[in-house]
Write an enzyme that holds these catalytic residues in place. Structure first.
Site, PDB file in Angstrom:
ATOM      1  N   ARG A  72       0.896  -1.163   0.000  1.00 14.97           N
ATOM      2  CA  ARG A  72       0.000   0.000   0.000  1.00 14.97           C
ATOM      3  C   ARG A  72       0.930   1.207   0.000  1.00 14.97           C
ATOM      4  O   ARG A  72       1.930   1.214   0.720  1.00 14.97           O
ATOM      5  CB  ARG A  72      -0.908  -0.038   1.219  1.00 14.97           C
ATOM      6  CG  ARG A  72      -1.709  -1.356   1.254  1.00 14.97           C
ATOM      7  CD  ARG A  72      -2.971  -1.279   2.036  1.00 14.97           C
ATOM      8  NE  ARG A  72      -3.479  -2.626   2.313  1.00 14.97           N
ATOM      9  CZ  ARG A  72      -4.474  -3.204   1.637  1.00 14.97           C
ATOM     10  NH1 ARG A  72      -5.068  -2.593   0.660  1.00 14.97           N
ATOM     11  NH2 ARG A  72      -4.870  -4.427   1.972  1.00 14.97           N
ATOM     12  N   THR A 126      -8.700  -9.142  -5.885  1.00 15.98           N
ATOM     13  CA  THR A 126      -9.027  -8.929  -4.466  1.00 15.98           C
ATOM     14  C   THR A 126      -9.928 -10.061  -4.003  1.00 15.98           C
ATOM     15  O   THR A 126     -10.833 -10.463  -4.742  1.00 15.98           O
ATOM     16  CB  THR A 126      -9.717  -7.567  -4.224  1.00 15.98           C
ATOM     17  OG1 THR A 126     -10.244  -7.536  -2.895  1.00 15.98           O
ATOM     18  CG2 THR A 126     -10.853  -7.286  -5.188  1.00 15.98           C
ATOM     19  N   ASP A 128     -12.136  -9.834  -1.852  1.00 16.51           N
ATOM     20  CA  ASP A 128     -13.392  -9.312  -1.289  1.00 16.51           C
ATOM     21  C   ASP A 128     -14.615  -9.425  -2.204  1.00 16.51           C
ATOM     22  O   ASP A 128     -15.741  -9.369  -1.720  1.00 16.51           O
ATOM     23  CB  ASP A 128     -13.217  -7.839  -0.898  1.00 16.51           C
ATOM     24  CG  ASP A 128     -12.126  -7.650   0.152  1.00 16.51           C
ATOM     25  OD1 ASP A 128     -11.810  -8.624   0.853  1.00 16.51           O
ATOM     26  OD2 ASP A 128     -11.599  -6.527   0.268  1.00 16.51           O
ATOM     27  N   ASP A 130     -15.752  -7.177  -4.162  1.00 19.86           N
ATOM     28  CA  ASP A 130     -16.494  -5.950  -3.866  1.00 19.86           C
ATOM     29  C   ASP A 130     -16.571  -4.984  -5.049  1.00 19.86           C
ATOM     30  O   ASP A 130     -16.849  -3.803  -4.860  1.00 19.86           O
ATOM     31  CB  ASP A 130     -15.866  -5.239  -2.654  1.00 19.86           C
ATOM     32  CG  ASP A 130     -14.391  -4.916  -2.863  1.00 19.86           C
ATOM     33  OD1 ASP A 130     -13.819  -5.334  -3.888  1.00 19.86           O
ATOM     34  OD2 ASP A 130     -13.804  -4.246  -1.993  1.00 19.86           O
ATOM     35  N   ARG A 172     -13.947  -6.868   4.061  1.00 18.56           N
ATOM     36  CA  ARG A 172     -14.127  -5.430   4.312  1.00 18.56           C
ATOM     37  C   ARG A 172     -15.608  -5.084   4.391  1.00 18.56           C
ATOM     38  O   ARG A 172     -16.334  -5.693   5.123  1.00 18.56           O
ATOM     39  CB  ARG A 172     -13.398  -4.604   3.245  1.00 18.56           C
ATOM     40  CG  ARG A 172     -11.896  -4.719   3.399  1.00 18.56           C
ATOM     41  CD  ARG A 172     -11.231  -3.391   3.211  1.00 18.56           C
ATOM     42  NE  ARG A 172     -10.507  -3.409   1.964  1.00 18.56           N
ATOM     43  CZ  ARG A 172      -9.806  -2.385   1.501  1.00 18.56           C
ATOM     44  NH1 ARG A 172      -9.753  -1.275   2.174  1.00 18.56           N
ATOM     45  NH2 ARG A 172      -9.162  -2.490   0.381  1.00 18.56           N
TER      46      ARG A 172
HETATM   47  P1  ATP Z   1      -7.888  -4.566  -1.688  1.00 18.68           P
HETATM   48  O1  ATP Z   1      -9.337  -4.431  -2.096  1.00 18.68           O
HETATM   49  O2  ATP Z   1      -7.401  -5.951  -1.776  1.00 18.68           O
HETATM   50  O3  ATP Z   1      -7.555  -3.906  -0.407  1.00 18.68           O
HETATM   51  P2  ATP Z   1      -7.073  -2.209  -3.124  1.00 18.68           P
HETATM   52  O4  ATP Z   1      -6.431  -2.028  -4.449  1.00 18.68           O
HETATM   53  O5  ATP Z   1      -8.457  -1.629  -2.972  1.00 18.68           O
HETATM   54  O6  ATP Z   1      -7.033  -3.762  -2.813  1.00 18.68           O
HETATM   55  P3  ATP Z   1      -5.933  -0.120  -1.488  1.00 18.68           P
HETATM   56  O7  ATP Z   1      -5.016  -0.203  -0.327  1.00 18.68           O
HETATM   57  O8  ATP Z   1      -7.238   0.570  -1.319  1.00 18.68           O
HETATM   58  O9  ATP Z   1      -6.126  -1.618  -1.988  1.00 18.68           O
HETATM   59  O10 ATP Z   1      -5.167   0.608  -2.695  1.00 18.68           O
HETATM   60  C1  ATP Z   1      -3.892   0.157  -3.129  1.00 18.68           C
HETATM   61  C2  ATP Z   1      -3.028   1.327  -3.479  1.00 18.68           C
HETATM   62  O11 ATP Z   1      -3.611   2.056  -4.578  1.00 18.68           O
HETATM   63  C3  ATP Z   1      -2.856   2.379  -2.390  1.00 18.68           C
HETATM   64  O12 ATP Z   1      -1.900   2.013  -1.428  1.00 18.68           O
HETATM   65  C4  ATP Z   1      -2.426   3.584  -3.192  1.00 18.68           C
HETATM   66  O13 ATP Z   1      -1.067   3.503  -3.517  1.00 18.68           O
HETATM   67  C5  ATP Z   1      -3.253   3.433  -4.470  1.00 18.68           C
HETATM   68  N1  ATP Z   1      -4.473   4.265  -4.371  1.00 18.68           N
HETATM   69  C6  ATP Z   1      -5.576   4.008  -3.647  1.00 18.68           C
HETATM   70  N2  ATP Z   1      -6.485   5.001  -3.754  1.00 18.68           N
HETATM   71  C7  ATP Z   1      -5.922   5.913  -4.564  1.00 18.68           C
HETATM   72  C8  ATP Z   1      -6.347   7.192  -5.057  1.00 18.68           C
HETATM   73  N3  ATP Z   1      -7.533   7.710  -4.748  1.00 18.68           N
HETATM   74  N4  ATP Z   1      -5.503   7.878  -5.866  1.00 18.68           N
HETATM   75  C9  ATP Z   1      -4.293   7.356  -6.196  1.00 18.68           C
HETATM   76  N5  ATP Z   1      -3.839   6.165  -5.764  1.00 18.68           N
HETATM   77  C10 ATP Z   1      -4.634   5.462  -4.969  1.00 18.68           C
END
Ligand code: ATP
Length: 320
Positions: A72, A126, A128, A130, A172
């Site tokens: 992240r 993912t 989830d 979702d 989540r």
């Molecule tokens: P999971 O659903 O498994 O948690 P995810 O992709 O939703 O996966 P996040 O931690 O929400 O996981 O996002 C991963 C990374 O994407 C973040 O650490 C960040 O680097 C980038 N990211 C998330 N939101 C934004 C945003 N609004 N703008 C730019 N980069 C983003």
């Protein structure tokens, strides 16, 4: 398009490796070069980039996790961080980027597209499930199967001791892992973030099943609904039985991907490369009615996940 980049971001999910393999092999077979970016957007910002050949992805489909590792990355939320990410892409001459991750990762890809014109394609990785635009996300099937196996093990021992078993699963704000695992394991109650619940009614239902002769009860709790610990505590105040709480935790994130996730990873990976190869970006890929589909990334991230009330009804109809 001659060079593409590939990264996994956010929470890891079984099946990501199958998608990585599909992207690398199909890109090379289509005449492109592939660069793997380690640790998601963090690796992109910090220039943690490796060239990938066909052998680099040999034998990885059966492995959980992601060989590119994931992270992240808060810097991606700032324009300055994204500028550094784009500088790395330019340094390697990478013209298109495949992002395997959840909705947060897609937001990152969307920014790279909107602000810098980088062609991006998202693969939904993912556990989830979702994301609204796709029927299933990569890793969901494996995670549910891991939960089913773990809950089965718990039910064996809980039956021997005539216990009530409260199990917390991940997801989540989405209850899909709990809902699917609940139906598959014959749970007596499934507590979801999408549906209101009353602990007194859960307790009364368990009492009813005991009167019918049931010796073990399973209550599955989605992490977004209530903690399993709190659920068990409340049930202890309402029932005379031995109530035990278990959290499956990170075990459900790992392990050998199922056939469904390996095939899904392969199909989504190949389509991602096809799109980039024909100069199309700013898309996310998914699966609907067992067909691979793609959608505008901005539209996809703006959709609200809808609850599968028909499946919830199925659960209720087969509960004792
Ligand atoms: P999971 O659903 O498994 O948690 P995810 O992709 O939703 O996966 P996040 O931690 O929400 O996981 O996002 C991963 C990374 O994407 C973040 O650490 C960040 O680097 C980038 N990211 C998330 N939101 C934004 C945003 N609004 N703008 C730019 N980069 C983003």
């Amino acid at each position: 398009m001659k060079r593409i980049g590939l990264l996994t971001s956010g929470g890891d999910a079984p099946g990501m490796n199958a998608a990585i393999r599909a992207v690398v092999r199909s890109a090379i077979n289509s005449g492109m070069e592939v660069f793997g970016i380690r640790r998601g957007y963090a690796g992109l910002i910090e220039d943690d980039v490796i060239p990938m050949d066909k052998m680099s992805v040999s034998g990885i489909s059966a492995r959980g996790g992601t060989i590119l590792r994931t992270a992240r990355c808060l810097e991606m939320l700032e324009k300055e961080g994204r500028e550094r990410a784009v500088a790395t892409l330019k340094k390697y001459g990478i013209e298109g980027l495949v992002v395997i991750g959840g909705d947060g990762s897609f937001h990152g890809a969307k920014c790279l597209t909107e602000e810098f014109g980088i062609l991006t394609v998202g693969i939904p990785g993912t556990i989830d499930n979702d994301l609204e635009y796709t029927d299933f996300t990569l890793g969901f099937d494996s995670a549910v199967n891991t939960c089913i196996n773990a809950i089965g093990n718990l039910q064996d021992t809980m039956l021997s001791h005539e216990r009530v078993c409260v199990v917390e699963v991940m997801g989540r704000r989405c209850g899909d892992i709990a809902l699917y695992a609940g139906i598959a394991t014959g749970a007596d109650a499934v507590l979801l973030p999408e549906e209101p619940f009353d602990m007194k009614k859960v307790a009364a239902h368990i009492e009813e099943t005991r009167k019918m002769g049931k010796l073990v009860n399973t209550v599955i709790v989605a992490e977004g609904a209530i903690t399993g610990e709190e659920c068990a505590k409340q049930l202890k105040g309402l029932l005379p039985y031995d109530i035990r709480f278990n959290c499956i935790g990170h075990i459900q994130r790992g392990g050998t991907p199922t056939m469904a996730d390996r095939i899904l990873g392969a199909r989504l990976g190949v389509r991602a490369v096809e799109l980039l190869g024909s100069g199309v970006g700013n898309r996310v890929i998914g699966i609907r009615k067992n067909a691979v589909v793609d959608m505008d990334i901005i539209e996809a991230v703006s959709l609200q996940k809808t609850f599968d009330s028909a499946l919830y009804n199925t659960l209720q109809m087969i509960t004792m």
